[in-house]
Design an enzyme around this catalytic site. Structure first.
Site, PDB file in Angstrom:
ATOM      1  NE  ARG A   1      -0.630  29.363  -9.001  1.00 53.66           N
ATOM      2  CZ  ARG A   1       0.554  29.508  -9.611  1.00 53.66           C
ATOM      3  NH1 ARG A   1       0.822  28.834 -10.729  1.00 53.66           N
ATOM      4  NH2 ARG A   1       1.472  30.288  -9.097  1.00 53.66           N
TER       5      ARG A   1
ATOM      6  CB  SER B   1      -2.044  32.685  -3.566  1.00 56.13           C
ATOM      7  OG  SER B   1      -0.651  32.753  -3.548  1.00 56.13           O
TER       8      SER B   1
ATOM      9  CD  GLU C   1      -3.979  29.702  -6.293  1.00 58.93           C
ATOM     10  OE1 GLU C   1      -3.483  30.650  -6.936  1.00 58.93           O
ATOM     11  OE2 GLU C   1      -3.320  28.968  -5.545  1.00 58.93           O
TER      12      GLU C   1
HETATM   13  P1  FAD Z   1      -6.602  19.931  -1.045  1.00 53.66           P
HETATM   14  O1  FAD Z   1      -6.609  21.247  -0.403  1.00 53.66           O
HETATM   15  O2  FAD Z   1      -6.854  18.747  -0.175  1.00 53.66           O
HETATM   16  O3  FAD Z   1      -7.626  19.927  -2.253  1.00 53.66           O
HETATM   17  C1  FAD Z   1      -7.644  20.983  -3.178  1.00 53.66           C
HETATM   18  C2  FAD Z   1      -8.690  20.694  -4.253  1.00 53.66           C
HETATM   19  O4  FAD Z   1      -8.286  19.568  -5.025  1.00 53.66           O
HETATM   20  C3  FAD Z   1     -10.042  20.324  -3.662  1.00 53.66           C
HETATM   21  O5  FAD Z   1     -11.043  20.829  -4.496  1.00 53.66           O
HETATM   22  C4  FAD Z   1     -10.049  18.804  -3.673  1.00 53.66           C
HETATM   23  O6  FAD Z   1     -11.355  18.270  -3.779  1.00 53.66           O
HETATM   24  C5  FAD Z   1      -9.243  18.514  -4.929  1.00 53.66           C
HETATM   25  N1  FAD Z   1      -8.479  17.262  -4.830  1.00 53.66           N
HETATM   26  C6  FAD Z   1      -7.518  16.958  -3.944  1.00 53.66           C
HETATM   27  N2  FAD Z   1      -6.995  15.748  -4.211  1.00 53.66           N
HETATM   28  C7  FAD Z   1      -7.661  15.278  -5.287  1.00 53.66           C
HETATM   29  C8  FAD Z   1      -7.602  14.073  -6.036  1.00 53.66           C
HETATM   30  N3  FAD Z   1      -6.736  13.096  -5.733  1.00 53.66           N
HETATM   31  N4  FAD Z   1      -8.460  13.923  -7.075  1.00 53.66           N
HETATM   32  C9  FAD Z   1      -9.339  14.887  -7.394  1.00 53.66           C
HETATM   33  N5  FAD Z   1      -9.446  16.053  -6.725  1.00 53.66           N
HETATM   34  C10 FAD Z   1      -8.614  16.236  -5.690  1.00 53.66           C
HETATM   35  N6  FAD Z   1      -0.155  26.339  -4.705  1.00 53.66           N
HETATM   36  C11 FAD Z   1       0.595  26.583  -5.807  1.00 53.66           C
HETATM   37  O7  FAD Z   1       0.165  26.302  -6.925  1.00 53.66           O
HETATM   38  N7  FAD Z   1       1.811  27.164  -5.713  1.00 53.66           N
HETATM   39  C12 FAD Z   1       2.354  27.496  -4.519  1.00 53.66           C
HETATM   40  O8  FAD Z   1       3.467  28.001  -4.480  1.00 53.66           O
HETATM   41  C13 FAD Z   1       1.604  27.264  -3.341  1.00 53.66           C
HETATM   42  N8  FAD Z   1       2.074  27.614  -2.130  1.00 53.66           N
HETATM   43  C14 FAD Z   1       1.324  27.413  -1.020  1.00 53.66           C
HETATM   44  C15 FAD Z   1       1.838  27.804   0.234  1.00 53.66           C
HETATM   45  C16 FAD Z   1       1.104  27.612   1.379  1.00 53.66           C
HETATM   46  C17 FAD Z   1       1.674  28.054   2.712  1.00 53.66           C
HETATM   47  C18 FAD Z   1      -0.164  26.982   1.312  1.00 53.66           C
HETATM   48  C19 FAD Z   1      -0.955  26.714   2.555  1.00 53.66           C
HETATM   49  C20 FAD Z   1      -0.684  26.594   0.082  1.00 53.66           C
HETATM   50  C21 FAD Z   1       0.050  26.811  -1.087  1.00 53.66           C
HETATM   51  N9  FAD Z   1      -0.441  26.444  -2.354  1.00 53.66           N
HETATM   52  C22 FAD Z   1       0.322  26.659  -3.483  1.00 53.66           C
HETATM   53  C23 FAD Z   1      -1.776  25.863  -2.501  1.00 53.66           C
HETATM   54  C24 FAD Z   1      -1.809  24.317  -2.277  1.00 53.66           C
HETATM   55  O9  FAD Z   1      -0.708  23.904  -1.509  1.00 53.66           O
HETATM   56  C25 FAD Z   1      -1.793  23.551  -3.591  1.00 53.66           C
HETATM   57  O10 FAD Z   1      -2.888  23.916  -4.380  1.00 53.66           O
HETATM   58  C26 FAD Z   1      -1.818  22.033  -3.375  1.00 53.66           C
HETATM   59  O11 FAD Z   1      -1.665  21.354  -4.594  1.00 53.66           O
HETATM   60  C27 FAD Z   1      -3.096  21.549  -2.708  1.00 53.66           C
HETATM   61  O12 FAD Z   1      -2.904  20.192  -2.375  1.00 53.66           O
HETATM   62  P2  FAD Z   1      -3.781  19.473  -1.282  1.00 53.66           P
HETATM   63  O13 FAD Z   1      -3.450  18.020  -1.324  1.00 53.66           O
HETATM   64  O14 FAD Z   1      -3.604  20.117   0.036  1.00 53.66           O
HETATM   65  O15 FAD Z   1      -5.230  19.733  -1.856  1.00 53.66           O
HETATM   66  P1  NAP Z   2       6.601  37.354  -5.654  1.00 60.21           P
HETATM   67  O1  NAP Z   2       7.889  36.670  -5.917  1.00 60.21           O
HETATM   68  O2  NAP Z   2       6.552  38.446  -4.642  1.00 60.21           O
HETATM   69  O3  NAP Z   2       5.984  37.885  -7.028  1.00 60.21           O
HETATM   70  C1  NAP Z   2       4.703  38.493  -7.071  1.00 60.21           C
HETATM   71  C2  NAP Z   2       3.956  37.986  -8.274  1.00 60.21           C
HETATM   72  O4  NAP Z   2       4.601  38.439  -9.429  1.00 60.21           O
HETATM   73  C3  NAP Z   2       3.933  36.470  -8.307  1.00 60.21           C
HETATM   74  O5  NAP Z   2       2.648  36.082  -7.996  1.00 60.21           O
HETATM   75  C4  NAP Z   2       4.380  36.101  -9.717  1.00 60.21           C
HETATM   76  O6  NAP Z   2       3.393  35.448 -10.474  1.00 60.21           O
HETATM   77  C5  NAP Z   2       4.754  37.398 -10.379  1.00 60.21           C
HETATM   78  N1  NAP Z   2       6.163  37.304 -10.793  1.00 60.21           N
HETATM   79  C6  NAP Z   2       7.255  37.622 -10.070  1.00 60.21           C
HETATM   80  N2  NAP Z   2       8.376  37.437 -10.803  1.00 60.21           N
HETATM   81  C7  NAP Z   2       7.994  36.952 -11.983  1.00 60.21           C
HETATM   82  C8  NAP Z   2       8.674  36.569 -13.164  1.00 60.21           C
HETATM   83  N3  NAP Z   2      10.005  36.621 -13.242  1.00 60.21           N
HETATM   84  N4  NAP Z   2       7.955  36.118 -14.192  1.00 60.21           N
HETATM   85  C9  NAP Z   2       6.624  36.052 -14.122  1.00 60.21           C
HETATM   86  N5  NAP Z   2       5.912  36.390 -13.035  1.00 60.21           N
HETATM   87  C10 NAP Z   2       6.573  36.848 -11.986  1.00 60.21           C
HETATM   88  O7  NAP Z   2       5.495  36.249  -5.255  1.00 60.21           O
HETATM   89  P2  NAP Z   2       5.282  35.421  -3.930  1.00 60.21           P
HETATM   90  O8  NAP Z   2       3.921  35.657  -3.460  1.00 60.21           O
HETATM   91  O9  NAP Z   2       6.419  35.568  -2.977  1.00 60.21           O
HETATM   92  O10 NAP Z   2       5.291  33.931  -4.481  1.00 60.21           O
HETATM   93  C11 NAP Z   2       6.435  33.388  -5.066  1.00 60.21           C
HETATM   94  C12 NAP Z   2       6.024  32.249  -5.972  1.00 60.21           C
HETATM   95  O11 NAP Z   2       5.392  31.216  -5.220  1.00 60.21           O
HETATM   96  C13 NAP Z   2       5.041  32.670  -7.062  1.00 60.21           C
HETATM   97  O12 NAP Z   2       5.328  31.952  -8.223  1.00 60.21           O
HETATM   98  C14 NAP Z   2       3.714  32.277  -6.496  1.00 60.21           C
HETATM   99  O13 NAP Z   2       2.766  31.943  -7.491  1.00 60.21           O
HETATM  100  C15 NAP Z   2       4.064  31.041  -5.670  1.00 60.21           C
HETATM  101  N6  NAP Z   2       3.164  30.920  -4.524  1.00 60.21           N
HETATM  102  C16 NAP Z   2       1.920  30.455  -4.743  1.00 60.21           C
HETATM  103  C17 NAP Z   2       1.047  30.288  -3.704  1.00 60.21           C
HETATM  104  C18 NAP Z   2      -0.315  29.700  -3.943  1.00 60.21           C
HETATM  105  O14 NAP Z   2      -0.995  29.373  -2.988  1.00 60.21           O
HETATM  106  N7  NAP Z   2      -0.732  29.563  -5.182  1.00 60.21           N
HETATM  107  C19 NAP Z   2       1.419  30.623  -2.417  1.00 60.21           C
HETATM  108  C20 NAP Z   2       2.690  31.140  -2.237  1.00 60.21           C
HETATM  109  C21 NAP Z   2       3.571  31.279  -3.280  1.00 60.21           C
HETATM  110  P3  NAP Z   2       3.148  33.851 -10.412  1.00 60.21           P
HETATM  111  O15 NAP Z   2       2.296  33.637  -9.213  1.00 60.21           O
HETATM  112  O16 NAP Z   2       2.428  33.606 -11.672  1.00 60.21           O
HETATM  113  O17 NAP Z   2       4.463  33.168 -10.322  1.00 60.21           O
END
Ligand code: FAD
Ligand code: NAP
Length: 330
Positions: free
Chosen positions: A162, A231, A326
Site C-alpha cells: 500500500r 480500510s 491508509e
Molecule cells: P482518491 O481518493 O481520489 O485519492 C487518493 C489519493 O491519491 C489522494 O491523496 C489523491 O491526491 C491521490 N491521487 C488521486 N489521483 C491521483 C493522480 N492522478 N495523480 C496523483 N495523485 C492522485 N484500496 C485497496 O488498495 N484495496 C482494496 O481492496 C480497496 N477496497 C476499497 C473498498 C471500498 C468500499 C472503498 C471505499 C475503498 C477501497 N480501497 C481499496 C481504497 C481506494 O478505493 C483505493 O485506494 C483507490 O485507488 C483510490 O482511488 P481514488 O481515485 O478514489 O483516489
Molecule cells: P480478510 O480476507 O478478512 O483477511 C484479513 C486480512 O488478512 C487481510 O487484510 C489480508 O491482508 C490478510 N490475509 C488474509 N488471507 C491472506 C493470505 N492468504 N495471504 C496473505 N494475507 C492474507 O480481509 P478483508 O478485509 O475481507 O479484505 C479482503 C481483501 O480486500 C484484502 O486483500 C484487503 O486488503 C482488500 N481490501 C482492502 C481495502 C482497502 O481499502 N485497502 C478495503 C477492503 C478490502 P491484505 O490486506 O494484505 O490482503
C-alpha cells in the site's frame, strides 16, 4: 473553474466540505495550461480521483483538480501479452471489466475496488492476493512545477505494501496522467491462493472476478449506502521477535508471512480492543469489518479522525503496535 464547490458528491465518506476552487482535467494539455496559469497563485493543489481514499477534515483552502483523462490504448501486443496505456481518469473497476472482456488477465482479483486508474499506483492497490505492482509497468506523471511529463518505470515507482514513491517522497510533486499495464492473454495463471477466493473454485479470470465481487459485496459496506473509505488502517508488519512475544500472550493471533516480518490483520487488533461495531452517534466502526470507519450520515471528518486516533491509541496501549492510517487525510 468553480469557486466554493461542494465536495460531498466527490468523496465516498459522504462528508460535507467545500473546495475554494474546483476544476476538471480532461487532457494533459488542459492540465499543463492549468498548472502554468496557476503558477502565480500560491494556493495548494489537491488531486482528486474518485475520492474513495480520502478523509476531508474541513473545507479545502486550495484548488481541487478532478482527474478525468480518459482512454484505453493498446501500445503493443504479442501472442501472450498486451501492453495497455490507460488514462488516469478511467474508472478502475470499469478497466478491470474491460480487460476481462478482452481476455486480458492480471487485474481480475482487483475487481470492484472503487476509484480511478490514476490513483491506483499511489498506494499500489491490492486485494485478494494481488497488487497492481505485478502488472503496472510504467506510470506517466506531470511535474506539478514545470508541466513536463516524466515516465516512471515500475522500479522507480518503488511499490510496497500500500505504498509507492508518489505517496511519500514525490507527494504533491507529480500528477499521474496515464498508467501502463502488461496483461496476459490466455491461458492465464490464476491467483486463487487467497482463502475466500479459493472456496469458489474459479477456473478462469471472469470467474475469479465474479468470486471477488461476490465476497466484497457480502463483507464490505457499499459507499452508496454507508459512507466509508475502505480500510482506514494498513495491516501492520512486525518483526519476528515482536510477533513471537505477541503470540505467547495471544496464541490465537492471526498472522501472515510478509517480506519484512509478520503481517497481523489490523481488523483483529481493533476488534480485540472492543471497537468493532462501535457507534458514536452518526459515525463509527463497521459491524462486519473493523478496519472500516463509517459515516452513517452527517458526521464530520474531524470526528472520524478523532475516532481513528482513539483506535490507534488503544491498539498501541494494548498490543504495542502503531497502526498507520491508509486513508489520505485532507
Ligand atoms: P482518491 O481518493 O481520489 O485519492 C487518493 C489519493 O491519491 C489522494 O491523496 C489523491 O491526491 C491521490 N491521487 C488521486 N489521483 C491521483 C493522480 N492522478 N495523480 C496523483 N495523485 C492522485 N484500496 C485497496 O488498495 N484495496 C482494496 O481492496 C480497496 N477496497 C476499497 C473498498 C471500498 C468500499 C472503498 C471505499 C475503498 C477501497 N480501497 C481499496 C481504497 C481506494 O478505493 C483505493 O485506494 C483507490 O485507488 C483510490 O482511488 P481514488 O481515485 O478514489 O483516489
Ligand atoms: P480478510 O480476507 O478478512 O483477511 C484479513 C486480512 O488478512 C487481510 O487484510 C489480508 O491482508 C490478510 N490475509 C488474509 N488471507 C491472506 C493470505 N492468504 N495471504 C496473505 N494475507 C492474507 O480481509 P478483508 O478485509 O475481507 O479484505 C479482503 C481483501 O480486500 C484484502 O486483500 C484487503 O486488503 C482488500 N481490501 C482492502 C481495502 C482497502 O481499502 N485497502 C478495503 C477492503 C478490502 P491484505 O490486506 O494484505 O490482503
Amino acid at each position: 473553474m468553480f469557486a466554493q464547490h461542494n465536495l460531498r458528491p466527490y468523496n465516498t465518506f459522504g462528508l460535507h466540505a467545500t473546495a475554494r476552487y474546483f476544476a476538471t482535467i480532461g487532457s494533459e494539455n488542459e492540465l499543463r495550461e492549468f498548472l502554468i496559469d496557476n503558477a502565480h497563485q500560491s494556493l495548494p493543489l489537491y488531486v482528486l480521483g474518485g475520492g474513495s481514499n480520502i478523509l476531508l477534515t474541513g473545507d479545502v483552502n486550495g484548488i481541487v483538480l478532478k482527474m478525468e483523462i480518459k482512454g484505453v490504448e493498446v501500445l503493443d501486443e504479442t501472442e501472450t501479452a498486451v501492453r495497455v496505456r490507460v488514462g488516469a481518469g478511467e474508472n478502475w473497476h470499469g478497466f478491470v471489466l474491460h480487460s476481462i472482456a478482452q481476455g486480458w488477465g492480471g487485474v481480475e482479483n482487483l475487481a470492484l475496488i472503487p476509484g480511478t486508474v490514476g490513483a491506483a499506483p499511489m498506494q499500489n492497490i491490492g486485494a485478494y492476493g494481488m497488487e497492481i505492482k505485478s502488472v503496472c509497468v510504467a506510470v506517466e506523471a506531470m511535474d506539478a512545477q514545470t508541466g513536463a511529463i516524466r515516465t516512471f518505470s515500475a522500479e522507480e515507482c518503488r511499490f510496497g505494501y500500500r505504498e509507492s514513491v508518489f505517496k511519500h517522497e514525490l507527494k504533491g510533486k507529480y500528477i499521474i496522467t496515464r498508467v501502463h499495464f502488461l496483461l496476459a492473454k490466455a491461458p492465464h495463471a490464476l491467483h486463487i491462493g487467497y482463502g475466500d477466493v479459493k472456496n469458489f473454485q474459479p477456473t478462469n479470470i471472469q470467474e475469479v472476478a465474479d468470486a471477488v465481487i461476490s465476497i466484497r459485496r457480502s463483507k464490505l459496506p457499499d459507499p452508496a449506502e454507508i459512507g466509508n473509505s475502505g480500510s482506514f488502517f494498513k495491516n501492520p508488519v512486525v518483526s519476528a521477535q515482536q510477533f513471537a512475544e505477541l503470540q505467547q500472550k495471544y496464541p490465537e493471533i492471526p498472522h501472515f508471512d510478509a517480506p519484512d516480518g509478520v503481517k497481523i490483520p489490523a481488523a483483529w487488533l481493533i476488534e480485540r480492543c472492543g471497537w468493532k461495531g462501535k457507534r458514536l452517534g452518526n459515525y463509527g466502526v463497521h459491524d462486519r469489518q473493523a478496519l472500516v470507519l463509517v459515516n452513517y450520515g452527517g458526521a464530520s471528518g474531524a470526528e472520524i479522525l478523532a475516532l481513528a486516533d482513539a483506535i490507534i491509541l488503544s491498539v498501541q496501549q494494548t498490543f504495542g503496535i502503531s497502526l498507520e492510517k491508509e486513508v489520505n487525510v485532507w
